[in-house]
Design a protein around this motif. Structure first.
Motif, PDB file in Angstrom:
ATOM      1  N   ASP A 130      -2.924   7.576  -9.324  1.00  0.00           N
ATOM      2  CA  ASP A 130      -4.113   8.279  -8.842  1.00  0.00           C
ATOM      3  C   ASP A 130      -4.844   8.786 -10.086  1.00  0.00           C
ATOM      4  OD1 ASP A 130      -6.053   9.901  -7.794  1.00  0.00           O
ATOM      5  OD2 ASP A 130      -4.704  11.048  -6.487  1.00  0.00           O
ATOM      6  N   TYR A 131      -5.817   8.025 -10.536  1.00  0.00           N
ATOM      7  CA  TYR A 131      -6.479   8.330 -11.809  1.00  0.00           C
ATOM      8  C   TYR A 131      -7.214   9.661 -11.787  1.00  0.00           C
ATOM      9  CZ  TYR A 131      -5.332   3.552 -13.111  1.00  0.00           C
ATOM     10  OH  TYR A 131      -4.649   2.400 -13.413  1.00  0.00           O
ATOM     11  N   LYS A 132      -7.541  10.158 -10.588  1.00  0.00           N
ATOM     12  CA  LYS A 132      -8.247  11.441 -10.493  1.00  0.00           C
ATOM     13  C   LYS A 132      -7.388  12.591 -11.012  1.00  0.00           C
ATOM     14  CE  LYS A 132      -9.082  11.354  -6.070  1.00  0.00           C
ATOM     15  NZ  LYS A 132      -8.373  10.099  -5.742  1.00  0.00           N
ATOM     16  N   LEU A 133      -6.070  12.415 -10.981  1.00  0.00           N
ATOM     17  CA  LEU A 133      -5.176  13.482 -11.439  1.00  0.00           C
ATOM     18  C   LEU A 133      -5.052  13.521 -12.963  1.00  0.00           C
ATOM     19  CD1 LEU A 133      -2.227  13.220  -8.866  1.00  0.00           C
ATOM     20  CD2 LEU A 133      -4.041  14.941  -8.926  1.00  0.00           C
ATOM     21  N   GLN A 138      -8.158  19.894 -10.941  1.00  0.00           N
ATOM     22  CA  GLN A 138      -7.008  19.082 -11.319  1.00  0.00           C
ATOM     23  C   GLN A 138      -6.865  18.964 -12.820  1.00  0.00           C
ATOM     24  OE1 GLN A 138      -4.736  18.058  -9.427  1.00  0.00           O
ATOM     25  NE2 GLN A 138      -5.601  18.361  -7.398  1.00  0.00           N
ATOM     26  N   THR A 188       2.198   9.334 -10.131  1.00  0.00           N
ATOM     27  CA  THR A 188       1.182   9.767 -11.095  1.00  0.00           C
ATOM     28  C   THR A 188       1.654  10.983 -11.875  1.00  0.00           C
ATOM     29  OG1 THR A 188      -0.545   8.920  -9.629  1.00  0.00           O
ATOM     30  CG2 THR A 188      -1.229  10.428 -11.384  1.00  0.00           C
ATOM     31  N   SER A 234      -0.485   0.137 -11.864  1.00  0.00           N
ATOM     32  CA  SER A 234      -1.817   0.648 -11.510  1.00  0.00           C
ATOM     33  C   SER A 234      -1.945   0.918 -10.016  1.00  0.00           C
ATOM     34  CB  SER A 234      -2.895  -0.349 -11.959  1.00  0.00           C
ATOM     35  OG  SER A 234      -2.638  -1.638 -11.422  1.00  0.00           O
ATOM     36  N   ASN A 235      -1.193   0.191  -9.216  1.00  0.00           N
ATOM     37  CA  ASN A 235      -1.237   0.366  -7.768  1.00  0.00           C
ATOM     38  C   ASN A 235      -0.717   1.733  -7.328  1.00  0.00           C
ATOM     39  OD1 ASN A 235      -1.652  -0.496  -5.087  1.00  0.00           O
ATOM     40  ND2 ASN A 235       0.469  -1.186  -4.899  1.00  0.00           N
ATOM     41  N   SER A 248       0.412   8.380   0.187  1.00  0.00           N
ATOM     42  CA  SER A 248      -0.211   9.344  -0.724  1.00  0.00           C
ATOM     43  C   SER A 248       0.843  10.098  -1.529  1.00  0.00           C
ATOM     44  CB  SER A 248      -1.089  10.322   0.059  1.00  0.00           C
ATOM     45  OG  SER A 248      -0.311  11.025   1.022  1.00  0.00           O
ATOM     46  N   THR A 284       0.847  -1.196   0.000  1.00  0.00           N
ATOM     47  CA  THR A 284       0.000   0.000   0.000  1.00  0.00           C
ATOM     48  C   THR A 284       0.880   1.243   0.000  1.00  0.00           C
ATOM     49  OG1 THR A 284      -1.676  -1.181   1.284  1.00  0.00           O
ATOM     50  CG2 THR A 284      -1.841   1.226   1.202  1.00  0.00           C
ATOM     51  N   LYS A 302       2.219   7.895  -4.285  1.00  0.00           N
ATOM     52  CA  LYS A 302       1.214   7.751  -5.342  1.00  0.00           C
ATOM     53  C   LYS A 302       1.116   9.025  -6.185  1.00  0.00           C
ATOM     54  CE  LYS A 302      -3.233   5.440  -5.866  1.00  0.00           C
ATOM     55  NZ  LYS A 302      -4.316   4.733  -5.139  1.00  0.00           N
ATOM     56  N   GLU A 303       1.125  10.173  -5.529  1.00  0.00           N
ATOM     57  CA  GLU A 303       1.053  11.418  -6.296  1.00  0.00           C
ATOM     58  C   GLU A 303       2.310  11.614  -7.144  1.00  0.00           C
ATOM     59  OE1 GLU A 303       0.488  16.272  -5.930  1.00  0.00           O
ATOM     60  OE2 GLU A 303       0.472  15.056  -4.101  1.00  0.00           O
TER      61      GLU A 303
END
Length: 746
Positions: free
Chosen positions: A667-670, A723, A535, A663-664, A528, A525, A531-532
């Motif tokens: 952050d697809y929202k970005l 974003q 991405t 993929s792990n 954040s 895991t 992950k950012e």
């Protein structure tokens, strides 16, 4: 909002244009590795053969030496304070430094000695025998320069190696972190620690002429003399434990099935360039250029399939110079059409004749060219050694970049097809390895950085057409990933677990191509920030890969596209974004690059042209925590555009490395919808091409691992302004700026 972003980025690029025109930190034009520098380090010397602008050199030489440079000492280093030593991996260099200093007096009469990284051919990678700078200093990074005086020793290197250098240099050494405030150039430091009139020496065989001239100018302006030292002083003292010279294994014939052109066709093209230049002879010193001309490869240098050689091409004569004539096996004799003694088999066909001579005759034959009344001009590259360059009479010397640089960079259609097939096969190897490693780590099996890269190396070595690795695999877990060119060692290795980012940068050499791929993974895991960071690096990869530009654009003008997503939140990376890549040649190849640091100074860089292969590799590195880098090889190809302003041809990239992204860590929202669309298209290509290869070869587990990571990602139904649209604005802005710069430079 958009205008504010544009204004801010214009300010950044204005600063960069000023910084990038500043003098090099070494006083020389040490080669640029093109995956090495961030904008703020634009004046750091790196490793990819580029000449400093003469006017900048002259201006620099007039600057006044800052007195406090003489006070710099190893004790200024945090790791050397209070009697400490840097780390367990630093070698004690006391005895070696004293042995070198003992050579200063007598015939040499020098007060300082410069030890560059290069060999006599200015190669990026050198043979173990030629690792003089690592031996004297203990620092093994691929770029750097050591300077030793009678009582001091200093080493300069660039931002890729700040962490590594601090660990590897013992406390005899002043560590010069080039580009940082207060760090002097070599000439500034020498002027501060040596009396006026002192001689500074080096081996002229190991410095390219552009570097030599820079040192001469800079040192002379400070009252110091730069002199040749005929016998290399490191060679005189490195007498025990030195690796043997290369064993001269048999040469490898790179036949037309892979090369796409015959030797005679290549020589004919080169002669055309010689005629255009109004010269009569070309002296070729770069090992990859010689290998390319003669469709031959060798194993003299780790990772790059080169053999020690020179060549001279005249309008009616061609000479190849080899260190060991026993390499002329029957197959090589037939390939070159020569006898066992190297003499051309068909001397009556003079224009197609090749003669093979002893390596040590090169300087003697250059002198003969000087004496030949039929030769008015001898073409010599500014990347040649000072020894070769000054052997050519000044009145006959034509200094121009070698025409072979661009010829071998722009791959022919046979090379392109081979490179693509090679990338598919190599991508499958990495996917197969990861399909094994990930579940094993998650299950709790013990893996460390060394055991993992050794297993991956085994996979590659067993592959079709394999001739080993294209560089030392970078296998870095957790905080080690923040060391940009980290090489795992027994004392530094970390276990690979589910609690950090694993950065894996690797590649292979094959008869049908050269590969270089980086992916970063997380088997648990991620935080954040991890992950950012991942991405935003991925967004940079995509934005650069999606670019379309007019033919004639330089890579430096689109570098900003890859940095935009990081810049927008105040992040960046300390290296260029892309380097060229050879065809079963050097993994780092010029004259093309994607590096903002070269703007305004790299006069030998060339635009991006069809058939060139480059890396697309932004990254982010957080010291003590993690590193992210994503590297995909892309090919320059023609773009079909709706319009064609001024009848210009437009170009684009085609991704040829086909390994899915993690993929792990996304952050697809970005991501914008355009970025998601590109990602889906890319992953479909991975599944279609590499997936088919895996199925055909019965690699079921690898195919399943691939399919899980290439599922379609749904686009946003209503992109968030906070974003997505901001990122779109930044991407458009950086492209606008790059295009504007391009318009005024082509």
């Amino acid at each position: 909002m958009i205008s504010a972003v544009i204004l801010q980025l214009l300010k950044v690029l204005t600063i960069l244009s000023v910084v990038s025109s500043s003098p090099l930190a070494y006083d020389s034009d040490e080669v640029f590795n093109l995956e090495a520098i961030q904008p703020g380090d634009a004046h750091i010397a790196e490793q990819h053969r580029t000449k400093r602008d003469t006017s900048a050199s002259g201006a620099a030489s007039q600057s006044t030496t800052v007195p406090h440079y003489s006070l710099l000492s190893p004790q200024n280093r945090t790791e050397c304070q209070n009697g400490k030593n840097p780390s367990k991996i630093a070698k004690n260099t006391t005895a070696r430094l004293q042995a070198l200093r003992d050579q200063f007096s007598g015939a040499n009469d020098i007060k300082a000695y410069i030890i560059p990284t290069d060999d006599a051919h200015q190669s990026e990678y050198v043979s173990k025998y030629d690792e003089r700078r690592p031996w004297i200093s203990g620092f093994t990074g691929s770029a750097g320069i050591a300077v030793v005086t009678s009582d001091k020793a200093a080493l300069w290197t660039d931002g890729r190696y700040f962490i590594q250098g601090a660990d590897q240099l013992d406390c005899n050494w002043i560590f010069m972190k080039s580009g940082l405030p207060g760090v002097p150039r070599v000439s500034q430091w020498l002027a501060a620690v040596l009396p006026k009139g002192s001689k500074v020496g080096t081996d002229p065989n190991l410095l390219r002429i552009s570097s030599w001239q820079s040192y001469v100018t800079a040192l002379k302006s400070k009252g110091l003399e730069f002199v040749q030292v005929a016998d290399n002083l490191i060679d005189k003292i490195w007498t025990t434990g030195r690796p043997p010279e290369p064993s001269y294994s048999p040469l490898i014939i790179h036949n037309i099935t892979f090369s796409g052109k015959t030797v005679s066709d290549k020589i004919s093209e080169i002669r055309g360039k010689i005629k255009e230049s109004e010269s009569q002879a070309l002296v070729v010193t770069a090992l990859d250029e010689v290998a390319w001309i003669f469709n031959l490869r060798g194993l003299d240098i780790p990772y790059n399939p080169m053999f020690f050689s020179y060549a001279i091409i005249e309008l009616d004569n061609v000479c190849l110079y080899l260190r060991n004539m026993s390499r002329l096996t029957n197959d090589v004799q037939n390939h070159l059409m020569v006898n066992s003694n190297g003499v051309c088999k068909q001397p009556q066909k003079k224009e197609s004749c090749i003669n093979v001579l002893n390596y040590n005759k090169i300087l003697e034959d250059v002198v003969k060219l000087n004496q030949d009344s039929n030769i008015d001009k001898i073409w010599v590259s500014p990347h040649s050694s000072a020894a070769i360059y000054y052997t050519v009479n000044e009145t006959k010397r034509l200094e121009l970049s070698s025409p072979i640089l661009l010829m071998k960079a722009m791959k022919n259609h046979i090379e392109i097809e081979n490179m693509k097939r090679c990338q598919i096969r190599d991508s499958a190897i990495l996917i197969e390895f990861m399909a094994m490693l990930e579940p094993s780590v998650q299950k709790g099996d013990e893996w460390d950085e060394i055991s993992a890269h050794q297993k991956l190396d085994e996979y590659r070595m067993k592959s079709k057409y394999s001739y080993g690795l294209s560089f030392d695999t970078i296998s870095a877990f957790g905080s080690n990933g923040a060391i940009i060119h980290y090489s795992p060692q027994p004392l530094t290795k970390k276990n690979i677990t589910t609690n950090g980012v694993y950065l894996l940068d690797s590649g292979g050499q094959y008869l049908d191509g050269t590969t270089d791929v980086t992916r970063s993974f997380h088997f648990g895991t991620p935080t954040s920030m991890e992950k950012e960071a991942y991405t935003r690096v991925l967004m940079g990869v995509i934005d650069l890969a999606r670019a379309i530009w007019p033919r004639g654009t330089y890579g430096r003008d689109i570098d900003a596209l890859a940095r935009g997503p990081l810049w927008s939140v105040g992040l960046d990376y300390r290296h260029g974004t892309g380097h060229g890549i050879g065809m079963f040649l050097n993994v780092h190849e010029g004259p093309q690059a994607i590096s903002m640091s070269s703007r305004g100074r790299n006069k030998y860089e060339r635009p991006l042209y069809e058939g060139m292969f480059l890396s697309d590799e932004p990254g982010y590195y957080e010291k003590g925590k993690f590193g992210i880098r994503l590297e995909t090889i892309v090919m320059v190809t023609n773009a079909t555009t709706k319009y064609r302003f001024a009848d210009k041809q437009y170009l684009k990239f085609e991704a040829v490395t086909l390994v899915p992204f993690e993929s792990n860590l996304i952050d697809y929202k970005l991501l914008t919808n355009q970025q998601i669309s590109w990602l889906n298209t890319y992953h479909k290509k991975c599944r279609d091409q590499v997936g088919q290869y895996l199925k055909d070869n019965g690699k079921t587990a690898a195919y399943e691992w691939l399919t899980k990571r290439t599922d379609l990602v749904p686009e946003h139904t209503k992109p968030k302004t906070s974003q997505c649209s901001i990122q779109k604005s930044i991407s458009l802005t950086t492209l606008f700026i790059a295009a504007t710069i391009t318009f005024f430079t082509i």
